[in-house]
Design a protein around this motif. Structure first.
Motif, mmCIF file in Angstrom:
data_model
loop_
_atom_site.group_PDB
_atom_site.id
_atom_site.type_symbol
_atom_site.label_atom_id
_atom_site.label_comp_id
_atom_site.label_asym_id
_atom_site.label_seq_id
_atom_site.Cartn_x
_atom_site.Cartn_y
_atom_site.Cartn_z
ATOM 1 N N ILE A 176 6.328 -44.506 -5.779
ATOM 2 C CA ILE A 176 7.358 -44.672 -6.801
ATOM 3 C C ILE A 176 7.824 -43.280 -7.225
ATOM 4 O O ILE A 176 7.014 -42.419 -7.542
ATOM 5 C CB ILE A 176 6.826 -45.445 -8.016
ATOM 6 C CG1 ILE A 176 6.212 -46.770 -7.567
ATOM 7 C CG2 ILE A 176 7.949 -45.714 -9.018
ATOM 8 C CD1 ILE A 176 5.507 -47.518 -8.673
ATOM 9 N N VAL A 177 9.126 -43.072 -7.157
ATOM 10 C CA VAL A 177 9.691 -41.769 -7.516
ATOM 11 C C VAL A 177 10.630 -41.964 -8.697
ATOM 12 O O VAL A 177 11.515 -42.814 -8.641
ATOM 13 C CB VAL A 177 10.477 -41.172 -6.318
ATOM 14 C CG1 VAL A 177 11.146 -39.875 -6.719
ATOM 15 C CG2 VAL A 177 9.549 -40.947 -5.141
ATOM 16 N N PRO A 178 10.429 -41.232 -9.791
ATOM 17 C CA PRO A 178 11.321 -41.392 -10.937
ATOM 18 C C PRO A 178 12.659 -40.699 -10.705
ATOM 19 O O PRO A 178 12.728 -39.673 -10.040
ATOM 20 C CB PRO A 178 10.563 -40.720 -12.078
ATOM 21 C CG PRO A 178 9.636 -39.773 -11.421
ATOM 22 C CD PRO A 178 9.349 -40.284 -10.050
ATOM 23 N N LEU A 179 13.715 -41.305 -11.223
ATOM 24 C CA LEU A 179 15.047 -40.697 -11.197
ATOM 25 C C LEU A 179 15.199 -39.941 -12.511
ATOM 26 O O LEU A 179 15.284 -40.552 -13.574
ATOM 27 C CB LEU A 179 16.124 -41.766 -11.112
ATOM 28 C CG LEU A 179 16.240 -42.549 -9.807
ATOM 29 C CD1 LEU A 179 17.232 -43.685 -9.966
ATOM 30 C CD2 LEU A 179 16.693 -41.632 -8.703
ATOM 31 N N CYS A 180 15.224 -38.627 -12.422
ATOM 32 C CA CYS A 180 15.244 -37.845 -13.654
ATOM 33 C C CYS A 180 16.594 -37.162 -13.839
ATOM 34 O O CYS A 180 17.129 -36.582 -12.904
ATOM 35 C CB CYS A 180 14.181 -36.763 -13.619
ATOM 36 S SG CYS A 180 12.531 -37.408 -13.421
ATOM 37 N N THR A 181 17.111 -37.234 -15.036
ATOM 38 C CA THR A 181 18.182 -36.323 -15.410
ATOM 39 C C THR A 181 17.504 -35.254 -16.263
ATOM 40 O O THR A 181 16.282 -35.292 -16.449
ATOM 41 C CB THR A 181 19.274 -37.033 -16.224
ATOM 42 O OG1 THR A 181 18.690 -37.486 -17.437
ATOM 43 C CG2 THR A 181 19.840 -38.206 -15.458
ATOM 44 N N SER A 182 18.289 -34.305 -16.766
ATOM 45 C CA SER A 182 17.649 -33.238 -17.532
ATOM 46 C C SER A 182 17.002 -33.795 -18.792
ATOM 47 O O SER A 182 16.015 -33.258 -19.287
ATOM 48 C CB SER A 182 18.675 -32.170 -17.873
ATOM 49 O OG SER A 182 19.791 -32.778 -18.468
ATOM 50 N N GLN A 183 17.536 -34.896 -19.300
ATOM 51 C CA GLN A 183 17.008 -35.402 -20.565
ATOM 52 C C GLN A 183 15.854 -36.389 -20.384
ATOM 53 O O GLN A 183 14.855 -36.310 -21.076
ATOM 54 C CB GLN A 183 18.107 -36.103 -21.372
ATOM 55 C CG GLN A 183 19.134 -35.175 -21.977
ATOM 56 C CD GLN A 183 20.325 -35.003 -21.066
ATOM 57 O OE1 GLN A 183 20.696 -35.919 -20.346
ATOM 58 N NE2 GLN A 183 20.917 -33.819 -21.080
ATOM 59 N N ARG A 184 16.020 -37.314 -19.431
ATOM 60 C CA ARG A 184 15.044 -38.394 -19.407
ATOM 61 C C ARG A 184 14.976 -39.028 -18.022
ATOM 62 O O ARG A 184 15.733 -38.650 -17.127
ATOM 63 C CB ARG A 184 15.433 -39.460 -20.441
ATOM 64 C CG ARG A 184 16.777 -40.095 -20.118
ATOM 65 C CD ARG A 184 17.199 -41.063 -21.180
ATOM 66 N NE ARG A 184 18.195 -41.967 -20.645
ATOM 67 C CZ ARG A 184 17.938 -43.116 -20.050
ATOM 68 N NH1 ARG A 184 16.707 -43.537 -19.945
ATOM 69 N NH2 ARG A 184 18.898 -43.867 -19.560
ATOM 70 N N VAL A 185 14.053 -39.992 -17.911
ATOM 71 C CA VAL A 185 13.953 -40.751 -16.673
ATOM 72 C C VAL A 185 14.903 -41.938 -16.788
ATOM 73 O O VAL A 185 14.791 -42.745 -17.702
ATOM 74 C CB VAL A 185 12.513 -41.240 -16.448
ATOM 75 C CG1 VAL A 185 12.424 -42.098 -15.198
ATOM 76 C CG2 VAL A 185 11.571 -40.058 -16.332
ATOM 77 N N LEU A 198 12.733 -37.673 -0.821
ATOM 78 C CA LEU A 198 13.132 -38.613 -1.873
ATOM 79 C C LEU A 198 13.042 -37.938 -3.247
ATOM 80 O O LEU A 198 13.941 -38.072 -4.077
ATOM 81 C CB LEU A 198 12.202 -39.821 -1.806
ATOM 82 C CG LEU A 198 12.724 -41.125 -2.357
ATOM 83 C CD1 LEU A 198 14.037 -41.475 -1.693
ATOM 84 C CD2 LEU A 198 11.724 -42.231 -2.109
ATOM 85 N N ILE A 199 11.972 -37.178 -3.421
ATOM 86 C CA ILE A 199 11.765 -36.491 -4.705
ATOM 87 C C ILE A 199 12.868 -35.459 -4.912
ATOM 88 O O ILE A 199 13.412 -35.318 -5.999
ATOM 89 C CB ILE A 199 10.370 -35.836 -4.737
ATOM 90 C CG1 ILE A 199 9.293 -36.926 -4.690
ATOM 91 C CG2 ILE A 199 10.204 -34.989 -5.987
ATOM 92 C CD1 ILE A 199 7.907 -36.427 -4.355
ATOM 93 N N THR A 200 13.225 -34.769 -3.799
ATOM 94 C CA THR A 200 14.288 -33.771 -3.884
ATOM 95 C C THR A 200 15.612 -34.418 -4.252
ATOM 96 O O THR A 200 16.405 -33.862 -5.013
ATOM 97 C CB THR A 200 14.452 -33.072 -2.512
ATOM 98 O OG1 THR A 200 13.159 -32.777 -2.026
ATOM 99 C CG2 THR A 200 15.268 -31.815 -2.632
ATOM 100 N N LEU A 201 15.828 -35.602 -3.671
ATOM 101 C CA LEU A 201 17.135 -36.251 -3.866
ATOM 102 C C LEU A 201 17.230 -37.009 -5.182
ATOM 103 O O LEU A 201 18.329 -37.336 -5.629
ATOM 104 C CB LEU A 201 17.397 -37.218 -2.703
ATOM 105 C CG LEU A 201 17.798 -36.554 -1.407
ATOM 106 C CD1 LEU A 201 17.782 -37.556 -0.273
ATOM 107 C CD2 LEU A 201 19.179 -35.947 -1.527
ATOM 108 N N ALA A 202 16.089 -37.282 -5.791
ATOM 109 C CA ALA A 202 16.094 -38.142 -6.986
ATOM 110 C C ALA A 202 17.058 -37.674 -8.084
ATOM 111 O O ALA A 202 17.827 -38.487 -8.614
ATOM 112 C CB ALA A 202 14.678 -38.287 -7.520
ATOM 113 N N PRO A 203 17.069 -36.372 -8.442
ATOM 114 C CA PRO A 203 17.997 -35.959 -9.496
ATOM 115 C C PRO A 203 19.452 -36.204 -9.116
ATOM 116 O O PRO A 203 20.288 -36.529 -9.957
ATOM 117 C CB PRO A 203 17.725 -34.456 -9.638
ATOM 118 C CG PRO A 203 16.409 -34.232 -9.017
ATOM 119 C CD PRO A 203 16.250 -35.262 -7.958
ATOM 120 N N LEU A 204 19.705 -36.067 -7.790
ATOM 121 C CA LEU A 204 21.070 -36.290 -7.312
ATOM 122 C C LEU A 204 21.473 -37.752 -7.494
ATOM 123 O O LEU A 204 22.578 -38.065 -7.937
ATOM 124 C CB LEU A 204 21.089 -35.925 -5.828
ATOM 125 C CG LEU A 204 22.445 -35.740 -5.210
ATOM 126 C CD1 LEU A 204 23.031 -34.438 -5.689
ATOM 127 C CD2 LEU A 204 22.301 -35.723 -3.711
#
Lengths: 703, 144
Positions: free
Chosen positions: A382-391, A413-419
């Motif tokens: 499970i990989v969280p989708l993070c923005t700068s503020q929150r998941v 996947l982890i690298t791409l998650a913020p995108l």
């Protein structure tokens, strides 16, 4: 690149061929010195054999022949002396030689066995020696003491000489043959040496050729693939990801190329995903693009995407694909509990992996883990989708089979998650914006329609009121009392004002509902028409209206005329006490220098950035001016700064101006100080670029 | 000269407008006999002298409103101009509509003139006078 896939050519076969070639080269390389050794050894053995033969046979026989001949000479000399003198003392050398000879004879016989001809000639020598010796023994049995005469001795001696000469001839023939043998041996040795020399020279040449061959082969098999891989690595580093990395060479190179190609493919997929998702505006598209691209980066058999509400209390699965995806009910909301796996992820913002989905609580993320386990799914991450503020959400991947996920596998996947998080945020914002814009457009249309219909339908009853009040006034003025006349006067005035308001409102709404397409329009021509139409008030006030060269712009000519007419009429109206001086001028502002004025309109069109240049058109007067604090108010519908007694009008003229300018994609504002005149400025985009009307539709340049 | 009065048929559903028009005609001081019907059905009955209009005179001029109940002015106009014995009657469309499509359509149906009713009484009276003036003193109408 040097190596490409040849259709029909098996890459494995090619690699095998190269390996075999190298192996053969190495074997030959090692075999050549062996061959050289063998040649030398053979030469040595030949030399040894001839030498042994020469020394042991030829030389020994030669010595024997010389010795025997000398001993035979001793016998003959002794015998001759005895025969001449009759003295037995002369027979001493004969006896000594007779004693020494048998050993030599045996040796000769043995040595001569080596060669048939030698044997034959040695036999001849032996027979002749024995013949002479037989003669000698016969002569000795005839002693001078036994009455032999001298002539008989001489006769005997003559026969002995013949026999001895025959012996000598045989000894010479044997010596000659031995000399031949010696020469033959020598030639054989020399021949072996020469052959060895030639062979070693040839071997040296072969080593040279083979060395060159191995060098070439090494270049082919090592240097070229290395250079190719270096260039490929450089290309990938530059970001040129289109060319596949493939090489036909040794297995190690092919494996290296294969892992480089995997790397290239991953980078290309990441980039493609980043590019696609960055420009995707709808949620559903983001999900689908994401699922399609992620498959190339992270192997999975099930993938789901869940979003977390802004307040972090609810989890909603929005997308699922793969095995058991049908078990996931999309859109179902679940409370996000603090102590649950997802709750922990929400707080830690760190990805997790697990080995067996069956070991998870029944409800985690996207539906029933028991059904997922039953469908053969096991390990997951499970990989969280993070923005700068929150998941903002969670990506869940699960796969069948025994291999568990590692954080390493999930790196892409982890690298791409913020995108992904940013893309979803964008899609969310875009959707909100689109909804708002559509609402605004609809509401605007409805309002305009309403204003038009209302003002149109209001005309009819108003006409009745107006007409009959006027009829009353016309027929009965002076017949009622003075107060009745005043009442009628107010009623007429009110009705007249209302008519004007309605007409103005109608005109205002018509700007939006009854506009003509924007086409290249000559402002100068429009201005001339406007000045002609305003001939009467201009003449009345004695105003000076001047204008310079005016541009051609994209406009609705009727509305542009109305715009100029309203501004000029406005200027004429607010010039009390002075002769109106009205100047109209135009200035082109190139791209990037478009003036933004704080007093410019607040509508959508006014806030739009201008990509190209635009024209600024100024209408300057020397009238009473405007307090800058009121500069924005005057463009609002029915806003007036003066009483109707001072300056007549409904207060809609400038609002219409603003609406017309905005429909043409421009802005309007006023710069003024009380008592110092006013300058109204409006902007219009260049005629050579497409403009946008108030509906937001792009209008191309009409022919 | 013609000694009989000019026959005018006003087709108008709004009594206020009927009265205004009558008032305006009165001021014109012309020898005019005005008949009024309130919709298209009645107008055609009048022209074809059907039912209560058996004795109706043939009008010299029709003033026709466009928006009326039952049968509107456009339909009436189309029928009149399609009827060989009626199409000679001049028809002036007198309406509050300024809509371009109304103007184009009525002329395509062979209306003889299109006049928008002004809001101002003075102007209205002036227009009614002008219509009468034009059709009864300037123009030569076909004989009955």
């Amino acid at each position: 690149m040097t190596q490409t896939n040849v259709p029909g050519m098996d890459r494995g076969q090619e690699a095998h061929r190269i390996r075999v070639r190298l192996l053969v080269s190495y074997v030959v390389m090692i075999g050549l010195p062996g061959l050289a050794w063998a040649v030398t050894a053979s030469m040595t053995s030949t030399l040894h054999a001839t030498y042994t033969h020469t020394v042991n046979v030829v030389d020994a026989l030669s010595t024997d022949v010389v010795l025997r001949t000398k001993l035979m000479d001793d016998e003959e000399t002794g015998l001759r002396g005895y025969l001449l003198t009759g003295q037995r003392v002369f027979l001493q050398p004969y006896a000594a030689a007779r004693a020494a000879l048998p050993a030599l004879r045996r040796r000769t016989e043995t040595l001569a066995q080596a060669d048939p001809q030698l044997r034959r000639e040695a036999a001849v020598l032996e027979r002749r020696a024995q013949a002479w010796e037989a003669w000698a023994r016969q002569v000795l049995r005839l002693p001078r003491a036994h009455g032999g005469n001298a002539s008989a001795v001489f006769a005997q001696q003559f026969a002995g000489k013949t026999l001895f000469d025959a012996y000598r001839a045989a000894a010479d023939r044997l010596s000659g043959h031995l000399a031949l043998l010696r020469r033959h041996d020598l030639q054989q040795g020399l021949g072996a040496l020469e052959r060895a020399n030639t062979l070693i020279g040839l071997l040296f040449a072969a080593v040279l050729v083979l060395g060159a061959l191995i060098g070439w082969q090494t270049t082919r098999a090592v240097v070229r693939p290395l250079r190719y891989l270096g260039q490929a690595a450089e290309a990938i580093g530059r970001g040129a990801l289109a060319q596949p990395v493939t090489v036909r060479a040794a297995r190690e190179f092919e494996e290296l190329a294969l892992s480089m190609d995997r790397m290239r493919h991953q980078l290309a997929s990441q980039r493609a995903l980043a590019m696609t998702i960055g420009s995707t505006l709808h949620h559903a598209d983001v999900y689908a693009e994401f699922a399609a691209h992620v498959r190339e980066l992270v192997p999975y058999d099930f993938l789901s995407l869940a979003l977390i509400t802004d307040d972090g209390t609810t989890l909603q699965t929005v997308y699922a694909t793969g095995v058991a995806a049908e078990a996931v009910v999309s859109g179902v909301r679940r409370p996000l509990q603090d102590d649950s796996l997802c709750g922990q992820l929400y707080r830690s913002r760190a990805p997790v992996v697990y080995d067996d989905v069956a070991a998870l609580p029944v409800e985690v993320l996207s539906g029933d883990t028991r059904r997922m386990a039953a469908a053969g799914l096991r390990a997951g991450g499970i990989v969280p989708l993070c923005t700068s503020q929150r998941v903002t959400g969670l990506i869940h991947v699960v796969r069948a089979g025994p291999d568990p996920y590692t954080l390493d596998i999930l790196t892409s996947l982890i690298t791409l998650a913020p995108l992904i998080a940013a893309a979803l945020e964008n899609a969310h914002l875009y959707q909100a914006l689109e909804t708002t814009a559509a609402d605004l457009r609809r509401s605007n249309r409805e309002l305009e329609q309403f204003a038009y219909v209302a003002s149109h339908d209001l005309q009819e009853p108003l006409r009745m009121i107006s007409s009959y009040i006027q009829l009353l006034q016309r027929r009965y003025q002076g017949q009622l009392d003075a107060r009745a006349d005043t009442f009628i006067g107010f009623a007429v005035d009110g009705v007249t004002r209302m008519q004007r308001l309605i007409n103005d409102l109608l005109a205002y709404s018509r700007v939006g509902t009854h506009g003509a397409p924007l086409v290249p329009t000559d402002c100068g021509e429009v201005m001339a028409g406007v000045i002609a139409a305003l001939g009467a008030p201009i003449a009345e006030t004695g105003a000076h209206v001047t204008y310079g060269a005016l541009p051609t712009v994209l406009a609705d000519a009727t509305q542009l005329g109305q715009l100029f007419q309203n501004l000029i009429a406005n200027a004429l109206k607010f010039c009390t006490g002075v002769t109106p001086q009205i100047t109209i001028s135009a200035k082109h502002v190139p791209c990037g220098h478009c003036q933004t004025h704080p007093a410019s309109g607040t509508g959508l069109a006014a806030a739009k950035p201008h990509a190209g240049g635009e024209w600024l058109i100024h209408v300057r007067d020397n009238g009473i001016g405007i307090d800058p604090t009121c500069a924005e108010r005057i463009f609002i519908t029915f806003q007036r700064l003066h009483s109707r007694d001072e300056y007549p009008g409904t207060g809609i003229g400038l609002a219409i101006c603003k609406k017309i300018v905005e429909r043409h994609g421009g802005r309007i504002w006023v710069e003024s100080q009380p008592g110092q005149g006013a300058t109204f400025t409006f902007s219009l985009p260049d005629a050579d670029r497409p403009s946008v009307d108030s509906e937001g539709r792009s209008k191309g340049r009409a022919a | 000269m013609n000694v009989r009065p000019f026959e005018v048929l006003l087709v108008e559903d709004n009594p206020g407008d009927v009265l205004l028009t009558t008032e305006a005609l009165e001021e014109a001081k012309l020898h005019i006999n005005m008949s009024v019907v309130s919709d298209g059905v009645e107008a055609l009955a009048f022209l074809y002298r059907r039912g209560p209009y058996a004795e109706a005179p043939r009008p010299d001029l029709m003033l026709l409103d466009l928006n009326m109940p039952r049968k509107d002015g456009r339909e009436v106009l189309a029928e009149i101009k399609a009827a060989p014995d009626l199409r000679g009657i001049p028809v002036v469309v007198l309406t509050t509509s300024r809509a371009e499509q109304d103007i184009v359509r009525t002329y395509n149906l062979h209306a003889n003139a299109y006049v928008t009713k002004p809001v101002d009484l003075e102007q209205f009276i002036a227009i009614v006078h002008a219509i009468n003036q034009f059709w009864f003193t300037i123009v030569t109408l076909p004989p009955h």
